[in-house]
Design an enzyme around this catalytic site. Structure first.
Site, PDB file in Angstrom:
ATOM      1  N   GLY A  10      30.116 -15.430 -38.081  1.00  0.00           N
ATOM      2  CA  GLY A  10      30.856 -16.412 -38.882  1.00  0.00           C
ATOM      3  C   GLY A  10      32.365 -16.197 -38.830  1.00  0.00           C
ATOM      4  N   TYR A  49      21.916 -23.662 -52.073  1.00  0.00           N
ATOM      5  CA  TYR A  49      22.788 -22.704 -51.378  1.00  0.00           C
ATOM      6  C   TYR A  49      22.584 -21.300 -51.933  1.00  0.00           C
ATOM      7  CZ  TYR A  49      27.049 -19.913 -50.730  1.00  0.00           C
ATOM      8  OH  TYR A  49      27.921 -18.880 -50.480  1.00  0.00           O
ATOM      9  N   ALA A  86      34.687 -17.421 -37.050  1.00  0.00           N
ATOM     10  CA  ALA A  86      35.594 -18.548 -36.808  1.00  0.00           C
ATOM     11  C   ALA A  86      35.677 -19.469 -38.024  1.00  0.00           C
ATOM     12  CB  ALA A  86      35.152 -19.338 -35.567  1.00  0.00           C
ATOM     13  N   GLY A  87      34.998 -19.085 -39.099  1.00  0.00           N
ATOM     14  CA  GLY A  87      35.072 -19.859 -40.337  1.00  0.00           C
ATOM     15  C   GLY A  87      36.225 -19.357 -41.193  1.00  0.00           C
ATOM     16  N   PHE A  88      36.213 -19.738 -42.435  1.00  0.00           N
ATOM     17  CA  PHE A  88      37.332 -19.416 -43.330  1.00  0.00           C
ATOM     18  C   PHE A  88      37.440 -17.905 -43.598  1.00  0.00           C
ATOM     19  CE2 PHE A  88      38.047 -18.968 -48.087  1.00  0.00           C
ATOM     20  CZ  PHE A  88      39.413 -18.744 -47.968  1.00  0.00           C
ATOM     21  N   ILE A  89      36.487 -17.378 -44.344  1.00  0.00           N
ATOM     22  CA  ILE A  89      36.577 -15.958 -44.716  1.00  0.00           C
ATOM     23  C   ILE A  89      36.479 -15.094 -43.470  1.00  0.00           C
ATOM     24  CG2 ILE A  89      35.440 -14.084 -45.962  1.00  0.00           C
ATOM     25  CD1 ILE A  89      34.561 -16.088 -48.046  1.00  0.00           C
ATOM     26  N   THR A 113      27.154 -13.601 -52.319  1.00  0.00           N
ATOM     27  CA  THR A 113      28.009 -14.363 -53.240  1.00  0.00           C
ATOM     28  C   THR A 113      27.646 -14.088 -54.695  1.00  0.00           C
ATOM     29  OG1 THR A 113      28.451 -16.609 -54.007  1.00  0.00           O
ATOM     30  CG2 THR A 113      26.398 -16.294 -52.857  1.00  0.00           C
ATOM     31  N   ASP A 114      28.599 -14.312 -55.583  1.00  0.00           N
ATOM     32  CA  ASP A 114      28.315 -14.154 -57.020  1.00  0.00           C
ATOM     33  C   ASP A 114      27.350 -15.232 -57.503  1.00  0.00           C
ATOM     34  OD1 ASP A 114      30.037 -16.340 -56.904  1.00  0.00           O
ATOM     35  OD2 ASP A 114      31.354 -15.658 -58.532  1.00  0.00           O
ATOM     36  N   GLU A 115      27.196 -16.284 -56.684  1.00  0.00           N
ATOM     37  CA  GLU A 115      26.326 -17.372 -57.129  1.00  0.00           C
ATOM     38  C   GLU A 115      24.859 -16.957 -57.171  1.00  0.00           C
ATOM     39  OE1 GLU A 115      27.120 -21.342 -55.931  1.00  0.00           O
ATOM     40  OE2 GLU A 115      29.179 -20.900 -55.338  1.00  0.00           O
ATOM     41  N   LYS A 126      21.070 -17.750 -50.341  1.00  0.00           N
ATOM     42  CA  LYS A 126      21.788 -16.467 -50.290  1.00  0.00           C
ATOM     43  C   LYS A 126      20.962 -15.380 -50.999  1.00  0.00           C
ATOM     44  CE  LYS A 126      25.536 -15.929 -48.790  1.00  0.00           C
ATOM     45  NZ  LYS A 126      26.007 -15.636 -47.410  1.00  0.00           N
TER      46      LYS A 126
HETATM   47  N1  LIG Z   1      34.131 -19.315 -49.701  1.00  0.00           N
HETATM   48  C1  LIG Z   1      33.828 -18.623 -50.782  1.00  0.00           C
HETATM   49  O1  LIG Z   1      34.447 -18.803 -51.815  1.00  0.00           O
HETATM   50  C2  LIG Z   1      32.718 -17.596 -50.755  1.00  0.00           C
HETATM   51  C3  LIG Z   1      32.498 -16.807 -51.872  1.00  0.00           C
HETATM   52  C4  LIG Z   1      31.513 -15.822 -51.829  1.00  0.00           C
HETATM   53  C5  LIG Z   1      30.788 -15.627 -50.691  1.00  0.00           C
HETATM   54  N2  LIG Z   1      30.987 -16.431 -49.606  1.00  0.00           N
HETATM   55  C6  LIG Z   1      30.199 -16.146 -48.388  1.00  0.00           C
HETATM   56  O2  LIG Z   1      31.137 -15.783 -47.380  1.00  0.00           O
HETATM   57  C7  LIG Z   1      30.650 -16.155 -46.113  1.00  0.00           C
HETATM   58  C8  LIG Z   1      31.687 -16.996 -45.386  1.00  0.00           C
HETATM   59  O3  LIG Z   1      31.964 -18.165 -46.166  1.00  0.00           O
HETATM   60  P1  LIG Z   1      33.137 -19.167 -45.777  1.00  0.00           P
HETATM   61  O4  LIG Z   1      33.655 -19.750 -47.010  1.00  0.00           O
HETATM   62  O5  LIG Z   1      34.046 -18.524 -44.850  1.00  0.00           O
HETATM   63  O6  LIG Z   1      32.294 -20.272 -45.023  1.00  0.00           O
HETATM   64  P2  LIG Z   1      32.679 -21.198 -43.783  1.00  0.00           P
HETATM   65  O7  LIG Z   1      31.737 -22.331 -43.879  1.00  0.00           O
HETATM   66  O8  LIG Z   1      34.129 -21.431 -43.727  1.00  0.00           O
HETATM   67  O9  LIG Z   1      32.292 -20.294 -42.518  1.00  0.00           O
HETATM   68  C9  LIG Z   1      30.972 -20.032 -42.146  1.00  0.00           C
HETATM   69  C10 LIG Z   1      30.955 -19.727 -40.662  1.00  0.00           C
HETATM   70  O10 LIG Z   1      29.607 -19.458 -40.266  1.00  0.00           O
HETATM   71  C11 LIG Z   1      29.336 -20.147 -39.068  1.00  0.00           C
HETATM   72  N3  LIG Z   1      27.900 -20.461 -38.988  1.00  0.00           N
HETATM   73  C12 LIG Z   1      27.200 -21.311 -39.779  1.00  0.00           C
HETATM   74  N4  LIG Z   1      25.922 -21.357 -39.375  1.00  0.00           N
HETATM   75  C13 LIG Z   1      25.817 -20.499 -38.324  1.00  0.00           C
HETATM   76  C14 LIG Z   1      24.748 -20.111 -37.481  1.00  0.00           C
HETATM   77  N5  LIG Z   1      23.501 -20.610 -37.652  1.00  0.00           N
HETATM   78  N6  LIG Z   1      24.976 -19.220 -36.496  1.00  0.00           N
HETATM   79  C15 LIG Z   1      26.229 -18.708 -36.310  1.00  0.00           C
HETATM   80  N7  LIG Z   1      27.283 -19.063 -37.064  1.00  0.00           N
HETATM   81  C16 LIG Z   1      27.075 -19.934 -38.073  1.00  0.00           C
HETATM   82  C17 LIG Z   1      30.177 -21.390 -39.148  1.00  0.00           C
HETATM   83  O11 LIG Z   1      30.400 -21.954 -37.864  1.00  0.00           O
HETATM   84  C18 LIG Z   1      31.433 -20.889 -39.810  1.00  0.00           C
HETATM   85  O12 LIG Z   1      32.355 -20.418 -38.854  1.00  0.00           O
HETATM   86  C19 LIG Z   1      29.346 -16.871 -46.352  1.00  0.00           C
HETATM   87  O13 LIG Z   1      28.298 -15.953 -46.172  1.00  0.00           O
HETATM   88  C20 LIG Z   1      29.418 -17.304 -47.812  1.00  0.00           C
HETATM   89  O14 LIG Z   1      28.144 -17.423 -48.356  1.00  0.00           O
HETATM   90  C21 LIG Z   1      31.934 -17.401 -49.610  1.00  0.00           C
END
Ligand SMILES: NC(=O)c1ccc[n+]([C@@H]2O[C@H](COP(=O)([O-])OP(=O)(O)OC[C@H]3O[C@@H](n4cnc5c(N)ncnc54)[C@H](O)[C@@H]3O)[C@@H](O)[C@H]2O)c1
Lengths: 330, 268
Positions: free
Chosen positions: A9, A149, A11-14, A125-127, A153
């Site tokens: 993951g 969701y 290339a996503g946000f976190i 996640t805290d959720e 998790k």
């Molecule tokens: N954003 C928040 O506030 C938050 C808070 C707590 C926990 N989280 C957790 O942090 C993690 C990242 O969250 P985020 O906000 O960056 O999400 P995001 O949606 O920005 O990024 C998720 C990434 O996972 C990749 N992905 C999705 N399905 C996939 C698959 N089947 N195979 C490979 N890659 C896949 C996506 O392409 C994306 O790059 C997640 O596990 C989320 O549950 C997020």
């Protein structure tokens, strides 16, 4: 010494913040980012590191065992952050959530088990604790997810528990509250509202806007992960939280202020979604005891974050024009 | 005799045009096209043939196939359409090049095309000549020997399961699909256009985005940058194309084409 990190993951946000942090924190290590490149991912999120020979992007699905296993074979640290992450989407079609978040996690674990990966960090996640109207949950609180969701998790964590108990795998779990920062896909409140205001469009809040969330900077989260790689106790879960708690109305007002707008003129209210948790809250003494501190606050960072979305609005132009984004279509 | 003749029928762009015109067009090889009777009755002659020598050496008028074909088209009383390139524009003009920017050619290929444009203008009456300066066209390019950006990505993905870039994935270029290219050419011909026109999207995309979409469609594969140099960024000003045809490219169609090519590759 960590030699090869696999980050899912990334290339996503976190993930992109974690990727940047670990790239610099472990300057000798190779970094393989596994990402399916869903709508939420963008190669541009990795702009500062992707061109380095230490970094490789493996595009594919974490549900594909052969694909994942090939890369995990080389890893001495796996950070699993890939997920379907947007709660609202899970109300529509939750099956991809269960596939990626539960089955995908299972696949990652199987590959780690086979290749005896020495360290695994799972991003939860805290959720998973569900709604907390008063007080806060520590890590011993039971899981009580309230939407597809968070259920997925929590499901992932159950699989992890099974693997922990059965195989004693070196897993550490982190449960974070809401994370904010640049590069977040504009389905989430801060980027979405920033971009709408930038375009001169009104904000829509589900319900009365009194729902509360804590906000933690993505960089603080990445620092916490490094600490857990180095000091986290195997088999333990760690909450990572922030003291900064705001209602959706307060977030909207904070963002309106960045544009010099009066929220009264810019916020409209619509019927709430099926189940909208009013509040989540964490105790995070356990990670503090390891030496972690929240170093950043949303109030100090919000103007830079908003400015980033304004400067990069063209990147989201395609979505900004879509009826879903504009709230014209469910 | 169909109203449109597409010369160099086996070429990538020619194939796209033939598909767009259907039964209203006929394809010819470049050899056939030079035969005196072949162009008789055609209203439009479009040249999609590319002499490979154009890429590496400056060609003389005698070696200039486009020029010879244009002369034949004039003799047959047809309109002539030359497919030129954005590479005719000077390096400094590549970011938003307009049709009235200087056309000197930024490399041998661009210089050959710029020379051909000038030569053809001498022999074809102004109202019967259309010169299209084309951006980067992507499409089903898994063709042996083809060395375009897309063909190389498809090739390395098929052979090694990876795409490696010897440039920065953030290099931005003006890409259009083969379909948009063909629709534009059709639109231009149908509107009876003559003169110079850029055929592009006017909206540069990052090269890395195309690689990501291809990998997404293929299902899996790794991506690496071996040399992050930034070079040859460009986009074309397409206001003329838009006003002449009403057509405007959607960048998402390029991404979708890449996904589709990836899916096709995966399914063999
Ligand atoms: N954003 C928040 O506030 C938050 C808070 C707590 C926990 N989280 C957790 O942090 C993690 C990242 O969250 P985020 O906000 O960056 O999400 P995001 O949606 O920005 O990024 C998720 C990434 O996972 C990749 N992905 C999705 N399905 C996939 C698959 N089947 N195979 C490979 N890659 C896949 C996506 O392409 C994306 O790059 C997640 O596990 C989320 O549950 C997020």
């Amino acid at each position: 010494m960590v030699k090869h990190i696999v980050l899912t993951g990334g290339a996503g946000f976190i993930g992109s913040h974690v990727a940047e942090h670990f790239f610099h924190a472990y300057p000798q290590a190779q970094l393989t980012i596994i990402d399916k490149m869903t709508y939420a991912a963008d190669i541009d999120n990795l702009r500062s590191i992707i061109q380095d020979p230490r970094v490789r992007l493996a595009v594919g699905d974490i549900c594909d065992y052969a694909f994942v296993s090939r890369y995990i074979a080389e890893a001495d640290l796996v950070i699993h952050a890939a997920a379907e992450s947007h709660v609202d989407n899970s109300f529509g079609n939750s099956l991809p959530f269960t596939m990626t978040n539960v089955y995908g996690t299972h696949v990652i674990l199987e590959a780690c088990r086979l290749h005896k990966t020495p360290r695994i960090i799972h991003v939860s996640t805290d959720e998973v604790y569900g709604e907390v109207l008063e007080g806060a949950n520590d890590e011993s609180a039971p899981m009580n997810p309230t939407n597809p969701y968070s259920a997925s998790k929590a499901g992932a964590e159950m699989i992890l528990r099974g693997f922990l108990n059965c195989y004693r795998m070196p897993i550490v779990i982190v449960r974070a509250n809401n994370i904010f920062g640049i590069r977040q896909f504009p389905e989430k409140i801060i980027p979405k509202f920033s971009l709408l205001l930038h375009k001169g469009m009104k904000l829509t809040i589900h319900g009365d806007g009194s729902n509360r969330r804590h906000f933690l900077a993505a960089q603080d989260f990445a620092e916490a992960l490094q600490l857990l790689v180095e000091k986290g106790v195997i088999g333990e879960a760690y909450n990572i939280g922030s003291e900064d708690e705001f209602t959706n109305n307060e977030v909207a007002a904070m963002l309106c202020a960045q544009f010099g707008y009066d929220p009264k003129d810019w916020v409209t209210y619509v019927e709430d979604r099926p189940f909208n948790d009013r509040r989540y809250a964490l105790h995070f003494e356990k990670i503090k005891a390891l030496g972690w501190r929240q170093n950043r606050s949303i109030t100090n960072m919000i103007s830079d974050v908003v400015q980033w979305y304004r400067d990069h609005a063209d990147r989201y132009e395609y979505y900004l024009r879509s009826p879903e984004f504009l709230g014209l279509k469910k | 005799m169909p109203e449109v003749l597409v010369v160099g029928e086996s070429g990538f762009l020619s194939q796209a045009m033939l598909k767009a015109w259907g039964s209203r067009a006929q394809g010819l090889s470049w050899r056939e096209a030079l035969h005196p009777s072949q162009l008789a009755g055609a209203q439009w002659v479009l040249n999609g043939a590319l002499d490979p020598r154009q890429m590496s050496e400056l060609l003389s008028p005698e070696e200039d196939f486009d020029l010879q074909l244009a002369q034949k088209a004039v003799e047959a009383g047809a309109h002539y359409v030359m497919l030129s390139t954005r590479k005719v524009y000077d390096r400094a003009a590549q970011w938003g090049a307009r049709e009235d920017d200087l056309a000197v050619g930024q490399d041998v290929y661009g210089q050959n095309k710029a020379q051909t444009e000038a030569r053809i203008r001498e022999v074809v009456p102004e109202d019967r000549l259309l010169i299209a300066r084309v951006a980067n066209v992507v499409g089903p390019e898994r063709v042996p020997g083809r060395r375009s950006f897309m063909a190389m990505m498809l090739g390395s993905l098929a052979d090694r399961g990876e795409i490696s870039f010897n440039m920065s994935p953030f290099v931005r270029r003006d890409f259009i699909t083969d379909r948009f290219f063909a629709d534009s050419m059709k639109g231009l011909v149908e509107s009876g256009a003559s003169g110079l026109v850029n055929v592009g999207s006017g909206q540069p995309l990052m090269t890395g985005e195309l690689a990501m979409a291809l990998l997404e469609g293929f299902g899996q594969g790794s991506f690496r940058v071996t040399d992050p140099r930034v070079f040859d960024e460009f986009w074309l000003d397409v206001s003329r194309l838009k006003s002449w045809t009403g057509l405007e490219a959607d960048p998402e169609s390029v991404r979708e084409l890449c996904r589709e090519e990836g899916r096709k590759l995966a399914s063999g």
